[in-house]
Motif scaffolding. Structure first.
Motif, short mmCIF file in Angstrom:
data_model
loop_
_atom_site.label_atom_id
_atom_site.label_comp_id
_atom_site.label_asym_id
_atom_site.label_seq_id
_atom_site.Cartn_x
_atom_site.Cartn_y
_atom_site.Cartn_z
N ALA A 219 0.83 -1.21 0.00
CA ALA A 219 0.00 0.00 0.00
C ALA A 219 0.87 1.26 0.00
N LEU A 220 1.93 1.24 0.81
CA LEU A 220 2.82 2.39 0.87
C LEU A 220 3.53 2.62 -0.46
N ILE B 239 0.99 4.19 -2.83
CA ILE B 239 0.77 5.59 -2.50
C ILE B 239 1.93 6.47 -2.97
N SER B 240 3.16 6.01 -2.69
CA SER B 240 4.33 6.80 -3.09
C SER B 240 4.44 6.90 -4.61
N ILE C 209 1.94 6.78 -6.75
CA ILE C 209 0.87 7.67 -7.22
C ILE C 209 1.30 9.13 -7.08
N ILE C 210 1.89 9.48 -5.94
CA ILE C 210 2.34 10.86 -5.71
C ILE C 210 3.41 11.23 -6.73
N MET D 110 -4.11 14.30 -3.27
CA MET D 110 -4.92 13.29 -2.60
C MET D 110 -6.41 13.49 -2.87
N ILE E 227 -8.56 10.84 -5.13
CA ILE E 227 -9.64 10.10 -4.47
C ILE E 227 -10.97 10.33 -5.18
#
Length: 478
Positions: free
Chosen positions: A4-5, A8-9, A11-12, A280, A284
């Motif tokens: 998951a981390l 997320i990283s 995606i950023i 974010m 989302i």
């Protein structure tokens, strides 16, 4: 957890690099974040399935709070003050006019029940702060005659009005068949605004006082303290029955227009945090939409978008600002930069959760389509429209990029050196305790054969040479 981390990283990083890649094409960064979320939700890349409106609402509220605070924080009041009345009228009455025009259209043309049409008009009634801030500043679009501060103050302060109207429309729909006295509704609005102003003013006064007088060993504590105060203010105001969004916007203006030791570090902290919140938030919201559903609302979405751009927004702009005898070119540009964005989608999410019917679900996708259309078309063409109307200001003195860090630094027009003697009032004091005026900035300290970068807790010693810039150097002669 690790997977998951990593996601997320990635995606950023993808959002940041795509924003850089599309910058020269004048594609707003926000549309990239939305599109990436939509692509990943559709299964083309990654296949992330997300349909939890409650979680999306909580995340969106948190992001909007910080975005609105930083919007106020980055508003130079001296520049915005002449436009405050005009912006206030647009953010209040302009939102109402837009909502009524769209509500009438939806009920008459699309055959939607009037209260649902008015709800839709309320949801899309406000211009979006994140979109306006992002496009004006990322494109470094300097506009003539104070239009930029007018647009920024309007977009930063009209979300609370749209939010209140959305809640009132939801309440009216839920109590159909019952009585909802107009006087009570007006009283609710007045109470929300009054409490927001009162709480915002009190918290702002105490916050500025703390930032100027508290001494922390670690300078990183200052922006963290301010972040906690922002979240507390929004929550406390909401619990008291006030409008939390308006409260944090007031707090942002008050803190942003004050001077304190770690101001520059705080600006950088909230600038980065604001961009993270925008990534974010839009990602989302992109995940929450379903591309196939957007296709089913494309025709009414295009019709409503055209109505917003060429009818509702111009009616609101010309009917309100026309009384101030503002030239038509300026009114036309103000009318054009009426971007819809994340705030409207968030208010649509609130409607879905509160009403839970199929019509509210369709309303969400309709609002999403309108916001997407607005940011893509209006946002992309804003620089072009501004140039065609000859409203671009080439004078750097009126740069839209003059945030508090920028103009604070630019005001330092003189360079001065001061050697501290044994009898000097600064000798043996920490910088934070020295009572050096806010108009003076210590650039560096020369001590023996080394250069020291000053911090609030740096001790000033005899024979130190202070290199300072700013105004009011007579302080050192006293």
């Amino acid at each position: 957890m690790y997977s998951a981390l990593i996601i997320i990283s990635l995606i950023i990083m993808i959002c940041i690099f795509l924003s850089k890649a599309f910058y020269r094409l004048a594609v707003p960064s926000l549309i990239i974040f939305l599109a990436l979320g939509m692509i990943m939700s559709s299964g083309i890349i990654g296949g992330i399935y997300f349909d939890n409106f409650e979680v999306a609402e909580n995340i969106s509220f948190f992001a909007l709070v910080l975005i609105m605070f930083y919007g106020g924080f980055g508003t130079k009041w001296d520049t915005a003050k002449p436009m405050a009345i005009k912006a206030g009228l647009m953010s209040s009455f302009g939102t109402v006019v837009t909502a009524l025009v769209i509500g009438f259209f939806c009920s008459v043309i699309l055959k939607i029940p009037f209260l649902y049409g008015l709800l839709f008009g309320s949801v899309v009634g406000s211009t979006d702060a994140a979109s306006v801030f992002s496009i004006l500043r990322s494109r470094k679009l300097n506009l003539k005659n104070g239009i930029a501060p007018l647009l920024e103050v309007e977009s930063g302060s009209n979300d609370p009005f749209a939010y209140m109207m959305t809640i009132l429309c939801i309440s009216a729909i839920q109590t159909q068949g019952g009585e909802t006295p107009i006087i009570r509704l007006i009283g609710d609005i007045a109470m929300q605004i009054g409490l927001a102003v009162l709480i915002g003013a009190v918290v702002s006064f105490l916050t500025v006082l703390m930032l100027k007088r508290l001494h922390f060993e670690e300078t990183g504590f200052y922006p963290l303290l301010l972040l906690a105060i922002v979240i507390f203010s929004f929550s406390a105001c909401g619990l008291a029955g006030g409008n939390g969004f308006l409260c944090v916007y007031i707090l942002g203006i008050a803190v942003g227009n004050s001077q304190f030791i770690t101001k520059i570090n705080t600006v950088h902290f909230f600038d980065s945090l604001s961009w993270l919140m925008q990534i974010m938030l839009f990602f989302i919201l992109g995940l929450l939409s379903f591309p196939d559903k957007l296709l089913t609302v494309a025709i009414p979405g295009i019709l409503i978008s055209i109505l917003l751009i060429f009818v509702a927004r111009p009616i609101a702009t010309f009917s309100i600002l026309g009384w101030f005898k503002i030239p038509v070119k300026q009114l036309t540009l103000i009318s054009w930069v009426g971007l819809r964005g994340a705030a409207s989608i968030v208010f649509a999410i609130i409607s879905v959760i509160a009403l839970g019917d199929s019509l509210a679900y369709d309303l969400f996708h309709l609002v999403f389509f309108v916001a997407l259309f607005s940011v893509l078309i209006q946002g992309t063409l804003t620089p072009y429209v501004a140039k065609k109307l000859d409203m671009v200001d080439k004078d750097d003195e009126n740069s839209v990029m003059k945030t508090f860090t920028d103009y604070f630094e630019e005001s330092h027009t003189e360079l001065f050196e001061h050697r501290i003697s044994s009898a000097d009032k600064l000798s043996g004091k920490l910088i934070i305790e020295s009572e050096i005026p806010e108009s003076i900035l210590i650039v560096m300290i020369k001590r023996d054969n080394e250069i020291i970068l000053p911090k609030g807790l740096t001790m000033l010693l005899e024979d130190d040479v202070l290199v300072v810039v700013g105004e009011g150097f007579e302080f050192f002669d006293q």
